[in-house]
Design a protein around this motif. Structure first.
Motif, PDB file in Angstrom:
ATOM      1  N   ARG A  87       0.758  -1.206   0.018  1.00 40.80           N
ATOM      2  CA  ARG A  87      -0.102  -0.118   0.095  1.00 40.80           C
ATOM      3  C   ARG A  87       1.051   1.278  -0.104  1.00 40.80           C
ATOM      4  O   ARG A  87       1.723   1.300   0.952  1.00 40.80           O
ATOM      5  N   GLY A  88       0.621   2.074  -0.964  1.00 40.80           N
ATOM      6  CA  GLY A  88       1.298   3.384  -0.975  1.00 40.80           C
ATOM      7  C   GLY A  88       0.663   4.488  -0.077  1.00 40.80           C
ATOM      8  O   GLY A  88      -0.125   4.500   0.436  1.00 40.80           O
ATOM      9  N   GLY A  89       0.697   5.742  -0.795  1.00 41.31           N
ATOM     10  CA  GLY A  89      -0.058   6.800  -0.324  1.00 41.31           C
ATOM     11  C   GLY A  89      -1.270   6.821  -0.426  1.00 41.31           C
ATOM     12  O   GLY A  89      -1.953   6.261  -1.459  1.00 41.31           O
ATOM     13  N   MET A  90      -2.005   7.332   0.524  1.00 42.93           N
ATOM     14  CA  MET A  90      -3.467   7.014   0.532  1.00 42.93           C
ATOM     15  C   MET A  90      -4.306   7.746  -0.206  1.00 42.93           C
ATOM     16  O   MET A  90      -5.233   7.722  -0.828  1.00 42.93           O
ATOM     17  N   PHE A  91      -3.479   8.981  -0.965  1.00 41.60           N
ATOM     18  CA  PHE A  91      -4.066   9.936  -2.149  1.00 41.60           C
ATOM     19  C   PHE A  91      -3.936   9.505  -3.439  1.00 41.60           C
ATOM     20  O   PHE A  91      -4.363  10.108  -4.318  1.00 41.60           O
ATOM     21  N   SER A  92      -2.881   8.604  -3.493  1.00 36.53           N
ATOM     22  CA  SER A  92      -2.388   8.319  -4.976  1.00 36.53           C
ATOM     23  C   SER A  92      -3.252   6.932  -5.354  1.00 36.53           C
ATOM     24  O   SER A  92      -3.731   6.390  -4.939  1.00 36.53           O
ATOM     25  N   LEU A  93      -3.492   7.176  -6.776  1.00 28.37           N
ATOM     26  CA  LEU A  93      -4.615   6.256  -7.603  1.00 28.37           C
ATOM     27  C   LEU A  93      -4.068   4.769  -7.221  1.00 28.37           C
ATOM     28  O   LEU A  93      -5.026   4.038  -7.429  1.00 28.37           O
ATOM     29  N   GLU A  94      -2.832   4.488  -7.212  1.00 25.61           N
ATOM     30  CA  GLU A  94      -2.485   3.042  -7.386  1.00 25.61           C
ATOM     31  C   GLU A  94      -2.861   2.288  -6.115  1.00 25.61           C
ATOM     32  O   GLU A  94      -2.832   0.952  -6.122  1.00 25.61           O
ATOM     33  N   GLY A  95      -3.104   2.912  -5.001  1.00 21.74           N
ATOM     34  CA  GLY A  95      -3.586   2.231  -3.567  1.00 21.74           C
ATOM     35  C   GLY A  95      -4.533   1.092  -3.810  1.00 21.74           C
ATOM     36  O   GLY A  95      -3.967  -0.002  -3.310  1.00 21.74           O
TER      37      GLY A  95
END
Length: 118
Positions: A87-95
């Protein structure tokens, strides 16, 4: 021609998946706040850039921005955008994909620096 930002095949594949779902995209290299220093992916135009941001290049047809202050630290390196599981950034689309974009880098050669400064 030397590029300041590139992407791995895995990153380009994820970009294509995200473009199919969300339309045109853009990236901004996070400066270390909420999501560390991850490249953040947004629908094109959703993240408002300003006078303190610069267009570094494009990856997968998506514009890639970085703040001027952060650029000063990284201007001697090529940013290589990759993808890893997690899991990456909570605002980034790839999450929701179970993947996250990751910035790798390498120092430009002297020849590349000269080319970029022309």
């Amino acid at each position: 021609m030397t590029e300041r930002v590139t992407a791995t095949p895995a990153a380009l594949e994820l970009i294509e998946t995200l473009k199919a779902r969300h339309g045109p995209l853009m990236f901004h290299q996070s400066g270390g706040c909420c999501d560390g220093s991850s490249p953040m992916c947004y629908p094109d135009g959703e993240f408002l850039t300003g006078d303190a941001d610069r267009l570094l290049g494009e990856i997968g047809g998506a514009k890639f921005y970085i703040s001027d202050a952060q650029y000063e630290y990284w201007k001697h390196t090529q940013l290589i955008i990759d993808v890893v599981d997690g899991r990456g950034g909570m605002f980034s689309l790839e999450g929701p994909e179970g993947k996250r974009f990751l910035t790798r880098s390498r120092v430009f050669t002297e020849e590349e620096r000269q080319e970029l400064n022309q």
